[in-house]
Design a protein around this motif. Sequence first.
Motif, PDB file in Angstrom:
ATOM      1  N   GLU A   1       5.736  -0.856  -1.397  1.00  0.00           N
ATOM      2  CA  GLU A   1       6.295  -1.386  -2.639  1.00  0.00           C
ATOM      3  C   GLU A   1       5.362  -1.228  -3.829  1.00  0.00           C
ATOM      4  OE1 GLU A   1       7.498  -5.407  -2.088  1.00  0.00           O
ATOM      5  OE2 GLU A   1       9.020  -4.930  -0.567  1.00  0.00           O
ATOM      6  N   ASP A   2       4.084  -0.991  -3.588  1.00  0.00           N
ATOM      7  CA  ASP A   2       3.138  -0.873  -4.692  1.00  0.00           C
ATOM      8  C   ASP A   2       3.488   0.343  -5.552  1.00  0.00           C
ATOM      9  OD1 ASP A   2       0.197  -1.846  -5.588  1.00  0.00           O
ATOM     10  OD2 ASP A   2       0.401   0.323  -5.817  1.00  0.00           O
ATOM     11  N   PRO A   3       3.536   0.195  -6.881  1.00  0.00           N
ATOM     12  CA  PRO A   3       3.964   1.316  -7.735  1.00  0.00           C
ATOM     13  C   PRO A   3       3.053   2.537  -7.669  1.00  0.00           C
ATOM     14  CG  PRO A   3       3.138  -0.540  -9.048  1.00  0.00           C
ATOM     15  CD  PRO A   3       3.291  -1.041  -7.659  1.00  0.00           C
ATOM     16  N   ILE A   4       1.779   2.348  -7.345  1.00  0.00           N
ATOM     17  CA  ILE A   4       0.869   3.501  -7.248  1.00  0.00           C
ATOM     18  C   ILE A   4       1.145   4.310  -5.990  1.00  0.00           C
ATOM     19  CG2 ILE A   4      -1.566   4.171  -7.019  1.00  0.00           C
ATOM     20  CD1 ILE A   4      -2.296   1.744  -8.703  1.00  0.00           C
ATOM     21  N   LEU A   5       1.590   3.628  -4.929  1.00  0.00           N
ATOM     22  CA  LEU A   5       1.734   4.269  -3.625  1.00  0.00           C
ATOM     23  C   LEU A   5       3.175   4.514  -3.206  1.00  0.00           C
ATOM     24  CD1 LEU A   5      -0.816   2.001  -1.699  1.00  0.00           C
ATOM     25  CD2 LEU A   5      -1.289   4.230  -2.724  1.00  0.00           C
ATOM     26  N   LYS A   6       4.110   3.844  -3.822  1.00  0.00           N
ATOM     27  CA  LYS A   6       5.500   3.820  -3.340  1.00  0.00           C
ATOM     28  C   LYS A   6       6.056   5.223  -3.105  1.00  0.00           C
ATOM     29  CE  LYS A   6      10.057   1.856  -4.407  1.00  0.00           C
ATOM     30  NZ  LYS A   6      10.239   1.302  -3.062  1.00  0.00           N
ATOM     31  N   ASP A   7       6.507   5.444  -1.882  1.00  0.00           N
ATOM     32  CA  ASP A   7       7.144   6.699  -1.446  1.00  0.00           C
ATOM     33  C   ASP A   7       6.231   7.913  -1.536  1.00  0.00           C
ATOM     34  OD1 ASP A   7       9.484   5.258  -0.982  1.00  0.00           O
ATOM     35  OD2 ASP A   7      10.265   5.655  -2.991  1.00  0.00           O
ATOM     36  N   ARG A   8       4.930   7.694  -1.698  1.00  0.00           N
ATOM     37  CA  ARG A   8       3.992   8.813  -1.799  1.00  0.00           C
ATOM     38  C   ARG A   8       3.048   8.917  -0.603  1.00  0.00           C
ATOM     39  NH1 ARG A   8       1.761   9.398  -7.957  1.00  0.00           N
ATOM     40  NH2 ARG A   8       3.760   9.802  -8.957  1.00  0.00           N
ATOM     41  N   VAL A   9       2.919   7.824   0.147  1.00  0.00           N
ATOM     42  CA  VAL A   9       1.914   7.803   1.209  1.00  0.00           C
ATOM     43  C   VAL A   9       2.525   7.497   2.574  1.00  0.00           C
ATOM     44  CG1 VAL A   9      -0.246   6.752   1.985  1.00  0.00           C
ATOM     45  CG2 VAL A   9       0.139   7.126  -0.461  1.00  0.00           C
ATOM     46  N   LYS A  10       3.294   6.434   2.684  1.00  0.00           N
ATOM     47  CA  LYS A  10       3.854   6.044   3.978  1.00  0.00           C
ATOM     48  C   LYS A  10       4.703   7.175   4.552  1.00  0.00           C
ATOM     49  CE  LYS A  10       6.538   2.474   6.342  1.00  0.00           C
ATOM     50  NZ  LYS A  10       7.376   1.266   6.186  1.00  0.00           N
ATOM     51  N   GLY A  11       4.370   7.580   5.774  1.00  0.00           N
ATOM     52  CA  GLY A  11       5.109   8.647   6.434  1.00  0.00           C
ATOM     53  C   GLY A  11       4.739  10.036   5.969  1.00  0.00           C
ATOM     54  N   LYS A  12       3.743  10.139   5.075  1.00  0.00           N
ATOM     55  CA  LYS A  12       3.358  11.442   4.530  1.00  0.00           C
ATOM     56  C   LYS A  12       1.898  11.799   4.831  1.00  0.00           C
ATOM     57  CE  LYS A  12       6.737  11.508   0.762  1.00  0.00           C
ATOM     58  NZ  LYS A  12       7.577  10.432   1.290  1.00  0.00           N
ATOM     59  N   VAL A  13       1.166  10.906   5.492  1.00  0.00           N
ATOM     60  CA  VAL A  13      -0.234  11.178   5.825  1.00  0.00           C
ATOM     61  C   VAL A  13      -0.271  12.119   7.031  1.00  0.00           C
ATOM     62  CG1 VAL A  13      -2.429  10.179   6.505  1.00  0.00           C
ATOM     63  CG2 VAL A  13      -0.916   8.917   4.956  1.00  0.00           C
ATOM     64  N   LYS A  14      -0.787  13.315   6.840  1.00  0.00           N
ATOM     65  CA  LYS A  14      -0.797  14.311   7.917  1.00  0.00           C
ATOM     66  C   LYS A  14      -2.009  14.165   8.835  1.00  0.00           C
ATOM     67  CE  LYS A  14       2.912  16.412   6.487  1.00  0.00           C
ATOM     68  NZ  LYS A  14       3.858  17.273   7.143  1.00  0.00           N
ATOM     69  N   LEU A  15      -3.089  13.599   8.313  1.00  0.00           N
ATOM     70  CA  LEU A  15      -4.298  13.466   9.124  1.00  0.00           C
ATOM     71  C   LEU A  15      -5.046  12.200   8.738  1.00  0.00           C
ATOM     72  CD1 LEU A  15      -6.592  14.451  11.034  1.00  0.00           C
ATOM     73  CD2 LEU A  15      -7.512  15.712   9.069  1.00  0.00           C
ATOM     74  N   ILE A  16      -5.413  11.425   9.748  1.00  0.00           N
ATOM     75  CA  ILE A  16      -6.333  10.302   9.556  1.00  0.00           C
ATOM     76  C   ILE A  16      -7.585  10.607  10.371  1.00  0.00           C
ATOM     77  CG2 ILE A  16      -6.768   7.862  10.021  1.00  0.00           C
ATOM     78  CD1 ILE A  16      -3.798   7.342   9.579  1.00  0.00           C
ATOM     79  N   TYR A  17      -8.721  10.604   9.708  1.00  0.00           N
ATOM     80  CA  TYR A  17     -10.009  10.673  10.400  1.00  0.00           C
ATOM     81  C   TYR A  17     -10.768   9.404  10.054  1.00  0.00           C
ATOM     82  CZ  TYR A  17     -14.901  11.630  11.357  1.00  0.00           C
ATOM     83  OH  TYR A  17     -16.197  11.539  11.805  1.00  0.00           O
ATOM     84  N   ILE A  18     -11.241   8.685  11.071  1.00  0.00           N
ATOM     85  CA  ILE A  18     -12.060   7.499  10.808  1.00  0.00           C
ATOM     86  C   ILE A  18     -13.295   7.522  11.692  1.00  0.00           C
ATOM     87  CG2 ILE A  18     -10.249   5.981   9.926  1.00  0.00           C
ATOM     88  CD1 ILE A  18     -10.072   4.733  12.727  1.00  0.00           C
ATOM     89  N   ASP A  19     -14.369   7.040  11.118  1.00  0.00           N
ATOM     90  CA  ASP A  19     -15.650   6.904  11.812  1.00  0.00           C
ATOM     91  C   ASP A  19     -16.053   5.439  11.691  1.00  0.00           C
ATOM     92  OD1 ASP A  19     -18.145   7.244  12.907  1.00  0.00           O
ATOM     93  OD2 ASP A  19     -19.020   8.138  11.105  1.00  0.00           O
ATOM     94  N   PRO A  20     -15.374   4.556  12.459  1.00  0.00           N
ATOM     95  CA  PRO A  20     -15.609   3.120  12.274  1.00  0.00           C
ATOM     96  C   PRO A  20     -16.963   2.707  12.822  1.00  0.00           C
ATOM     97  CG  PRO A  20     -14.190   3.472  14.151  1.00  0.00           C
ATOM     98  CD  PRO A  20     -14.409   4.820  13.528  1.00  0.00           C
ATOM     99  N   PRO A  21     -17.423   1.502  12.464  1.00  0.00           N
ATOM    100  CA  PRO A  21     -18.637   0.977  13.083  1.00  0.00           C
ATOM    101  C   PRO A  21     -18.490   0.995  14.597  1.00  0.00           C
ATOM    102  CG  PRO A  21     -17.949  -0.430  11.285  1.00  0.00           C
ATOM    103  CD  PRO A  21     -16.851   0.561  11.497  1.00  0.00           C
ATOM    104  N   PHE A  22     -19.561   1.368  15.293  1.00  0.00           N
ATOM    105  CA  PHE A  22     -19.487   1.532  16.747  1.00  0.00           C
ATOM    106  C   PHE A  22     -19.723   0.236  17.511  1.00  0.00           C
ATOM    107  CE2 PHE A  22     -18.743   5.622  15.872  1.00  0.00           C
ATOM    108  CZ  PHE A  22     -19.734   6.595  15.979  1.00  0.00           C
TER     109      PHE A  22
END
Length: 633
Positions: free
Chosen positions: A99-120
């Motif tokens: 619902e956020d106007p900056i993100l709406k319909d631009r991000v959810k379901g459109k992220v092709k790759l997530i890479y994370i290096d979280p704390p171990f």
Amino acid sequence: MLSKAERDYVIDLLERGEELPEDFKYKLFPVTHREYELAYAGKMRREDLLADEDGSFPVPLQMDRVYQEAEAPAGEDGWRNLIVFGDNLQFLKTIYQNEDPILKDRVKGKVKLIYIDPPFATTDEFKNRDGAKAYNDKRLGAEFIEFLRRRLILAREILADDGAIFVHLDQKMGHYIKVVMDEIFGKNNLRNEIVWFYPSGGDQTQYFQRKHDIILYYAKSGNYYFDAQAALVPYTAKQRERFKEYDGETRRWFYWNVNPRGERVRTYLKSGIIDYDVWNIGIDASKNKYPTQKPEQLLKKIIETTTRPGDLVMDFFHGSGRTGEVAEKLGRRWILCDAGKFAYFTAQKRMLTIASSKPLNRKSGKYGKAARPFATCTLGSYDLKAALGMEFNKYRQFVSGLFGIDLEEQIIGGYPFDGTKDGDPVVIFDYNQYRESNVDDTFLADIGTHLGSRLAGGRVYIVVPYTRLDFIADYEERGGVRYYFLKIPYQTIKELHQTDFRKVRQPRSKNEVNALDESIGFSFNRTPAVESALEREGDQVVLTIRGFSSQELRSGRTAEEKKLTGFELLSAVFLDTHYNGREFIMTHAFFLDELKQENGAIRISLDAAAVGDELMAVYTDIFGNDLTERFTL
């Protein structure tokens, strides 16, 4: 099934309006268990997490600044890459809510790759050779597993159907998270357990040397993208030896092989072979600068093989921002998120100085291109007027309570002031009256013309929406008067009044950089008070901090934090020693435990030859509030 006694107990609780114990929730709403799953204390049902029953809520984004807009205008859809400061669980929930106007319909379901290096989740301390700017992992056991699991659940929800996720771990927690990812993504969607082998570093004599991390690669579904051509590596001389026969018709070398059906088939020599799941890539040469950043070539391999140019890449534990840098160089769009101010400034610097960094495909030279348009954002805020539909009088009442302003109009030199704060006059910028202008030099000059010398040596407060202010620093000095800007962070306060909130706590030591807290609800930015001076002393430039206090509400502090005073409330000081008047590009970072106190003051000494004409200082308290200060030498 519940027994009669249990049913009576539940009915009694409901009639009294009390909350059900956790174990009764699972009895009333049982979960169908998978073939196997990891059980541990504090594990929340996926349904409860997505319903925000964990106490963490979606929070809107507040645009801070847009960079590179003039050099490279945004695309047709107005897309800008993002560096987000804030709690990544809240950020993922905001994307999921869509619902956020900056993100709406631009991000959810459109992220092709997530890479994370979280704390171990270790207590190992990573240091560079100078012992500065280390990352330290503090979450342990079940707490860490659940901390990461909740984020992985939301990560799957926002991935594109043909997207993939890579989670970078070590041997201490990798096996636990593997089981969790089997639950969330499905064990059949595990594409690889990649071993990153780095044959460098120190020696070990008490056990076999640990020289690898693992990276878990899962697809969201069977319909995922993988570029086999980008995954090719040259044959070794030994591998090429097998191709001893020549096919004159196709003019290709081959050898005879046997397929799974037992049939004799030809295997032809291709331009390369798909790389193995063990990657021999050395530690980053610039590791001493950013201790836990990963090599560009590691991220290049991941991004090139699983995305196309223009695809969206996300890293919500971005650290130094290396994922965004590599995605930028490969022509992908990117989003970064981290809850640490040091990480936020580091990533911002990385993107603003990307032209002078190394190219991906050459060992020498410079990349040579400016970053495409990107914006810096903070979480938990957006346009206050839009949120509340306030008339200006209601707005004045709201900000007076927010900043402790006594709303008694007064006129000084013919200029009308809206009230006073601690005895000093206050102007509340009327965004309705000045629709086409901002608080800028002209605005300050107009006030100064009326004041003359009446307030010489004094101060004036100006309450102004963040995006209607043309100055980066928290105050400007004109004609002997300091004009302090009380910036409205456009908070959404309807929800604020319905839930308790807690800010992300910032570390006071380099050893605590990864021991960051989680946010709950919404909060307000409250600029710290700093008493400081910058002076030249021989061949040194010295920043002296004589006083520091946090303006954070005491009601928002823990019992332990309420006891802290003065410098104990300071997290870090970030400097740009060559401030260009436009962007803050961090050159130095000092955490509280690195700063020595002498006679009740902190002194930061810098080589005068390494300081330009202007210096910008950012003082951050433990609650993440900043005061920015601009000095001219």
